[in-house]
Design a protein around this motif. Structure first.
Motif, PDB file in Angstrom:
ATOM      1  N   LYS A   1       7.160  -7.239 -47.576  1.00 18.82           N
ATOM      2  CA  LYS A   1       6.534  -5.952 -47.900  1.00 18.82           C
ATOM      3  C   LYS A   1       7.373  -4.879 -47.201  1.00 18.82           C
ATOM      4  O   LYS A   1       7.733  -5.064 -46.040  1.00 18.82           O
ATOM      5  CB  LYS A   1       5.089  -5.926 -47.385  1.00 18.82           C
ATOM      6  CG  LYS A   1       4.306  -4.675 -47.796  1.00 18.82           C
ATOM      7  CD  LYS A   1       2.851  -4.755 -47.318  1.00 18.82           C
ATOM      8  CE  LYS A   1       2.053  -3.556 -47.808  1.00 18.82           C
ATOM      9  NZ  LYS A   1       0.674  -3.542 -47.331  1.00 18.82           N
TER      10      LYS A   1
ATOM     11  N   ASP B   1      11.954  -7.043 -48.441  1.00 27.90           N
ATOM     12  CA  ASP B   1      11.874  -7.653 -49.779  1.00 27.90           C
ATOM     13  C   ASP B   1      12.448  -9.064 -49.670  1.00 27.90           C
ATOM     14  O   ASP B   1      12.809  -9.510 -48.577  1.00 27.90           O
ATOM     15  CB  ASP B   1      12.618  -6.804 -50.822  1.00 27.90           C
ATOM     16  CG  ASP B   1      14.083  -6.597 -50.460  1.00 27.90           C
ATOM     17  OD1 ASP B   1      14.551  -7.185 -49.468  1.00 27.90           O
ATOM     18  OD2 ASP B   1      14.757  -5.840 -51.184  1.00 27.90           O
TER      19      ASP B   1
ATOM     20  N   HIS C   1       3.695  -5.572 -53.542  1.00 25.85           N
ATOM     21  CA  HIS C   1       4.732  -5.369 -52.527  1.00 25.85           C
ATOM     22  C   HIS C   1       6.096  -5.221 -53.193  1.00 25.85           C
ATOM     23  O   HIS C   1       6.951  -4.475 -52.707  1.00 25.85           O
ATOM     24  CB  HIS C   1       4.766  -6.546 -51.551  1.00 25.85           C
ATOM     25  CG  HIS C   1       3.513  -6.708 -50.746  1.00 25.85           C
ATOM     26  ND1 HIS C   1       3.334  -7.715 -49.825  1.00 25.85           N
ATOM     27  CD2 HIS C   1       2.364  -5.986 -50.722  1.00 25.85           C
ATOM     28  CE1 HIS C   1       2.145  -7.606 -49.258  1.00 25.85           C
ATOM     29  NE2 HIS C   1       1.524  -6.566 -49.814  1.00 25.85           N
ATOM     30  N   ALA C   2       6.300  -5.949 -54.294  1.00 30.02           N
ATOM     31  CA  ALA C   2       7.572  -5.848 -55.014  1.00 30.02           C
ATOM     32  C   ALA C   2       7.792  -4.417 -55.497  1.00 30.02           C
ATOM     33  O   ALA C   2       8.857  -3.832 -55.277  1.00 30.02           O
ATOM     34  CB  ALA C   2       7.577  -6.812 -56.202  1.00 30.02           C
TER      35      ALA C   2
ATOM     36  N   ALA D   1       8.624  -1.979 -52.890  1.00 25.59           N
ATOM     37  CA  ALA D   1      10.009  -2.126 -52.429  1.00 25.59           C
ATOM     38  C   ALA D   1      11.002  -1.577 -53.447  1.00 25.59           C
ATOM     39  O   ALA D   1      12.218  -1.658 -53.238  1.00 25.59           O
ATOM     40  CB  ALA D   1      10.307  -3.598 -52.142  1.00 25.59           C
TER      41      ALA D   1
ATOM     42  N   HIS E   1      11.310  -2.670 -56.578  1.00 24.21           N
ATOM     43  CA  HIS E   1      11.760  -3.735 -57.477  1.00 24.21           C
ATOM     44  C   HIS E   1      10.665  -4.008 -58.505  1.00 24.21           C
ATOM     45  O   HIS E   1       9.503  -3.673 -58.285  1.00 24.21           O
ATOM     46  CB  HIS E   1      11.977  -5.038 -56.710  1.00 24.21           C
ATOM     47  CG  HIS E   1      12.992  -4.959 -55.618  1.00 24.21           C
ATOM     48  ND1 HIS E   1      14.294  -4.567 -55.828  1.00 24.21           N
ATOM     49  CD2 HIS E   1      12.896  -5.246 -54.297  1.00 24.21           C
ATOM     50  CE1 HIS E   1      14.954  -4.613 -54.684  1.00 24.21           C
ATOM     51  NE2 HIS E   1      14.131  -5.006 -53.737  1.00 24.21           N
TER      52      HIS E   1
ATOM     53  N   GLU F   1      11.724  -9.844 -57.857  1.00 21.81           N
ATOM     54  CA  GLU F   1      11.464 -10.536 -56.596  1.00 21.81           C
ATOM     55  C   GLU F   1      11.281 -12.047 -56.809  1.00 21.81           C
ATOM     56  O   GLU F   1      11.724 -12.859 -56.003  1.00 21.81           O
ATOM     57  CB  GLU F   1      10.223  -9.937 -55.917  1.00 21.81           C
ATOM     58  CG  GLU F   1      10.475  -8.565 -55.305  1.00 21.81           C
ATOM     59  CD  GLU F   1      11.444  -8.634 -54.133  1.00 21.81           C
ATOM     60  OE1 GLU F   1      12.666  -8.681 -54.393  1.00 21.81           O
ATOM     61  OE2 GLU F   1      10.991  -8.663 -52.981  1.00 21.81           O
TER      62      GLU F   1
END
Ligand code: XUL
Ligand code: CO
Length: 452
Positions: free
Chosen positions: A231, A243, A268-269, A272, A274, A279
């Motif tokens: 994260k 990441d 969280h991806a 980041a 993305h 991910e």
């Protein structure tokens, strides 16, 4: 029964009742029942603890489950009763937990551990009766103020020691409950300013803590997987496990690559920068694909909204990556997700799970269709055909170096690459997603005979 108004949720196809439209747990998909493809899990913290409070107001949902809150053990047992009733009614086969989710922390570590022993005895009994299993356990080393500056990365050795003691217990509980995974999410393992931070030392300490955990867990018979959950920020401004790629670099630097895999969270991806699919691909490419926290964020907001997933496109791309990685072994799809603050009833929780599970079930069905259709995979494969023979094969095998490649290039002007056909491929995905049966042909294919 805590929720008499909530029935056992059946699979009914497209139907308006409280039922699954796409998730049919025992239906065979590519030789495996759907429930084994998906391995859905309930997150104890969101479903049984979170009451919807935010920075501007208190909870809107009541998670007492009929118990007297002053009686800590009775309330913890009521939460377990609620959880098992929901999991059984929803055909959710697994759960995930932090130590602190199971029962309120006591004033001392010894007393907390005693409480945890008692509540996990109770949960174990419910697991035996229901067949529900533990996907993974973890330690909450971020909520209490002692962890304000991190746990493994705290500047205080006493706090490091306390976190280690808490993790030891969380690992023991995970083993006791037969968990097939143990997660490290770096709650406050990061920093606010480099003016007061020794970044290198903090990361060395984090690696020390993970190594101690792996060693201890194996010594008490833990056979499952360890996962780090990357994260980039929140609660820290800069979290060390930004990441998947950054985390792989950390694991390689400290010789942990063979011990720890990834728990990739959708929200969280995107935090980041993305896609979720990126991910997952990064984890699989590095041989560390493990488990998934299935939720979704809101791209208009810069924080972790942890919504129940409803984005079929993203779920389809996710299940494509899961299928390509060979499916889950010890991991699964954990709904690290909560209903919105305005959705404050038990029925809303049920809708959250139904929509989340159906989204992934539909994603699985569509991912299978994309694979069976074959056009996406064959296009991506053919795009690299020039490396199969001639100079391309020499590059891959290492036979050609810069001098050989110069000699080769002096002989010919390269052709520009073939079209990437992104728009065509996106159209194929849409056909599979929205038409069920793919109908697209390439523009220069022979048209089908017109029916009289
Ligand atoms: C926080 C988060 C955690 C982990 C477990 O963003 O995702 O709940 O999944 O600690
Ligand atoms: Co998570």
């Amino acid at each position: 029964m805590l929720f008499p108004e909530i029935p056992v949720i059946p699979y009914r196809g497209l139907d308006d009742s409280l039922s699954f439209r796409w998730y049919n747990p025992d239906e065979d998909i590519m030789g495996k029942p759907m429930r084994e493809h998906c391995k859905f899990a309930l997150a104890w913290w969101h479903t049984l603890c979170g009451e919807g409070s935010d920075m501007f107001g208190g909870g809107t949902a009541d998670k007492s489950f009929g118990a007297d809150r002053q009686d800590v053990m009775a309330h913890a047992k009521a939460k377990a009763d609620a959880g098992f009733e929901l999991m059984e009614k929803l055909s959710v086969d697994y759960f995930c937990f932090h130590d602190a989710d199971l029962i309120e922390e006591a004033p001392t570590l010894a007393e907390s551990n005693k409480r945890l022993d008692e509540i996990t005895d109770y949960i174990k009994g419910k697991m035996a009766k229901s067949g529900v299993k533990c996907l993974w356990g973890t330690c909450n080393a971020f909520t209490h103020k002692r962890f304000m500056a991190g746990a493994g990365t705290s500047p205080s050795a006493d706090i490091f020691a306390y976190a280690a003691a808490k993790i030891k217990k969380a690992v023991e509980l995970t083993v006791k409950l037969g968990g097939s995974g143990y997660v490290f999410w770096g709650g406050r393992e990061g920093y606010e300013t480099l003016l007061n931070t020794d970044m290198k030392f903090e990361q060395e300490n984090l690696a020390r803590l993970i190594k101690m955990t792996v060693k201890y867990a194996r010594s008490i018979g833990f056979k499952g997987d360890f996962y780090i959950e990357p994260k980039p920020k929140e609660p820290s401004k800069h979290q060390y496990d930004v990441d998947v790629a950054t985390t792989c670099n950390f694991l390689r630097a400290y010789g942990l690559m063979d011990e720890v895999k990834m728990n990739v969270e959708a929200n969280h991806a995107t935090l980041a920068g993305h896609t979720f699919q990126h991910e997952l691909r990064a984890a699989a490419d590095n041989g560390v694909f493990g488990s998934i926290d299935a939720n979704q964020g809101d791209l208009l907001l810069g924080w972790d909204t942890d919504q129940f997933p409803s984005d079929v496109y993203s779920a389809t791309m996710c299940m494509l990556e899961v299928l390509r990685a060979g499916g889950f072994t010890n991991g699964g799809l954990n709904f690290d997700a909560k209903t919105r603050r305005m959705s404050h009833t038990a029925e809303d929780i049920v809708h959250g799970f139904i929509t989340g599970m159906d989204t992934y079930a539909l994603g699985l069905r569509k991912a299978v269709q994309i694979i069976e259709d074959g056009r996406i995979d064959s296009f991506a494969g053919e795009r690299y055909a020039s490396y199969k023979s001639g100079i391309g094969a020499d590059i891959v095998s290492g036979k050609a170096g810069l001098a050989e490649l110069e000699a080769y290039s002096l002989q010919r002007e390269p052709r520009i690459p073939e079209s990437g056909r992104q728009e065509m491929l996106e159209g194929i995905v849409n056909c599979v997603l929205f038409e069920g049966k793919p109908r697209m042909r390439r523009w220069n294919d022979v048209p089908p005979p017109v029916e009289p």
